[in-house]
Design an enzyme around this catalytic site. Structure first.
Site, mmCIF file in Angstrom:
data_model
loop_
_atom_site.group_PDB
_atom_site.id
_atom_site.type_symbol
_atom_site.label_atom_id
_atom_site.label_comp_id
_atom_site.label_asym_id
_atom_site.label_seq_id
_atom_site.Cartn_x
_atom_site.Cartn_y
_atom_site.Cartn_z
ATOM 1 N N ASP A 8 43.766 57.144 38.514
ATOM 2 C CA ASP A 8 43.680 55.679 38.304
ATOM 3 C C ASP A 8 43.556 54.809 39.295
ATOM 4 O O ASP A 8 43.155 55.476 40.450
ATOM 5 C CB ASP A 8 45.141 54.816 37.721
ATOM 6 C CG ASP A 8 44.932 53.988 37.777
ATOM 7 O OD1 ASP A 8 44.312 52.709 36.679
ATOM 8 O OD2 ASP A 8 45.985 52.762 38.157
ATOM 9 N N ASP A 10 44.134 50.942 40.693
ATOM 10 C CA ASP A 10 44.946 49.691 41.324
ATOM 11 C C ASP A 10 46.772 51.073 40.667
ATOM 12 O O ASP A 10 46.512 50.608 40.183
ATOM 13 C CB ASP A 10 44.770 48.862 40.455
ATOM 14 C CG ASP A 10 43.804 47.508 40.449
ATOM 15 O OD1 ASP A 10 43.753 46.693 40.892
ATOM 16 O OD2 ASP A 10 42.833 48.345 40.607
ATOM 17 N N ASP A 39 57.154 40.039 42.419
ATOM 18 C CA ASP A 39 57.936 40.710 41.485
ATOM 19 C C ASP A 39 57.110 40.293 39.786
ATOM 20 O O ASP A 39 57.054 42.195 39.349
ATOM 21 C CB ASP A 39 58.876 41.074 41.601
ATOM 22 C CG ASP A 39 59.306 41.296 42.413
ATOM 23 O OD1 ASP A 39 58.962 41.803 43.211
ATOM 24 O OD2 ASP A 39 60.778 41.411 43.250
ATOM 25 N N ASP A 164 49.608 55.436 37.017
ATOM 26 C CA ASP A 164 50.542 54.688 37.799
ATOM 27 C C ASP A 164 50.879 53.457 36.782
ATOM 28 O O ASP A 164 52.475 52.599 36.838
ATOM 29 C CB ASP A 164 51.186 53.818 38.971
ATOM 30 C CG ASP A 164 50.393 52.173 38.707
ATOM 31 O OD1 ASP A 164 48.893 52.236 37.889
ATOM 32 O OD2 ASP A 164 50.840 51.284 39.123
#
Length: 211
Positions: A8, A10, A39, A164
């Site tokens: 991946d 990003d 966040d 991620d």
């Protein structure tokens, strides 16, 4: 050793969050919409720009004008603060030296993926890079992974998906390959669990089977 590594982009190879967040905040400000902290942006990324904007403004307030404005702003900020995670290029160099085929599969558009890959010189390690629009379906669909394996001539036993976000893990698992979840990124898992978990790029060589 895994002979085929699918990364991946990003949150896995590059930390792009600050540039995405600042572009998003300027977009919300432009349209008089409520802003929020980084966040929160972290929880919105991973499924492409359309989904990012829908989550940021709510589906009922979404419009193509908002999305297009964000694209215009972000295109100018692709690499303002974005940078590779510490050690990731060393890992990619080691994998290349060991003969591994490495590609990037992103849910970014190909134009962004190509610009970023070339800007950071990742093309010197990679055997290909693909945005979501290279295929009829995007992650978490397994189709892109299957198509890449077919194009590069590798079997499911040869390949490892590193990412991620649940989109990466579900895409890889659905295609029948092993998966590795990057806890240092900013995504999350859902129902499908990864085969491996890492806290930094420095752990990739061991997972990949390098000696």
């Amino acid at each position: 050793m895994f002979r085929m590594i699918i990364f991946d982009l990003d949150g896995t190879v590059l930390n792009t969050l600050d540039d995405i967040h600042s572009s998003l905040m300027d977009t919300l400000d432009k349209f008089g919409l409520e802003k929020f902290g980084i966040d929160t942006t972290r929880t919105f990324v991973g499924d492409g720009i359309r989904k990012l904007i829908e989550r940021a403004v709510s589906p009922d307030k979404y419009s193509e004008n908002i999305e297009n404005y964000f694209r215009e702003i972000y295109n100018k900020r692709l690499v303002e603060t974005t940078k590779p995670y510490d050690g990731i290029t060393d890992v990619m160099e080691r994998l290349k030296a060991a003969g591994a085929c490495q590609v990037v599969l992103s849910n970014k558009a190909t134009e962004y993926t190509d610009s970023i890959v070339r800007h950071f010189g990742l093309d010197r390690y990679l055997d290909g890079w693909y945005g979501f629009d290279c295929f009829h379906e995007k992650k978490p669909s397994p189709l892109p992974v299957r198509e890449i394996l077919k194009e590069k001539g590798f079997s499911v036993d040869d390949a490892l998906m590193i990412g991620d976000n649940y989109t990466d893990i579900e895409s890889g698992a659905g295609a029948g390959i092993k998966t590795c979840f990057c806890k240092y990124g900013y995504g999350k898992l859902r129902s499908v669990q990864a085969d491996f978990f890492i806290g930094s790029p420095s752990e990739i060589p061991q997972i990949a089977g390098l000696k």
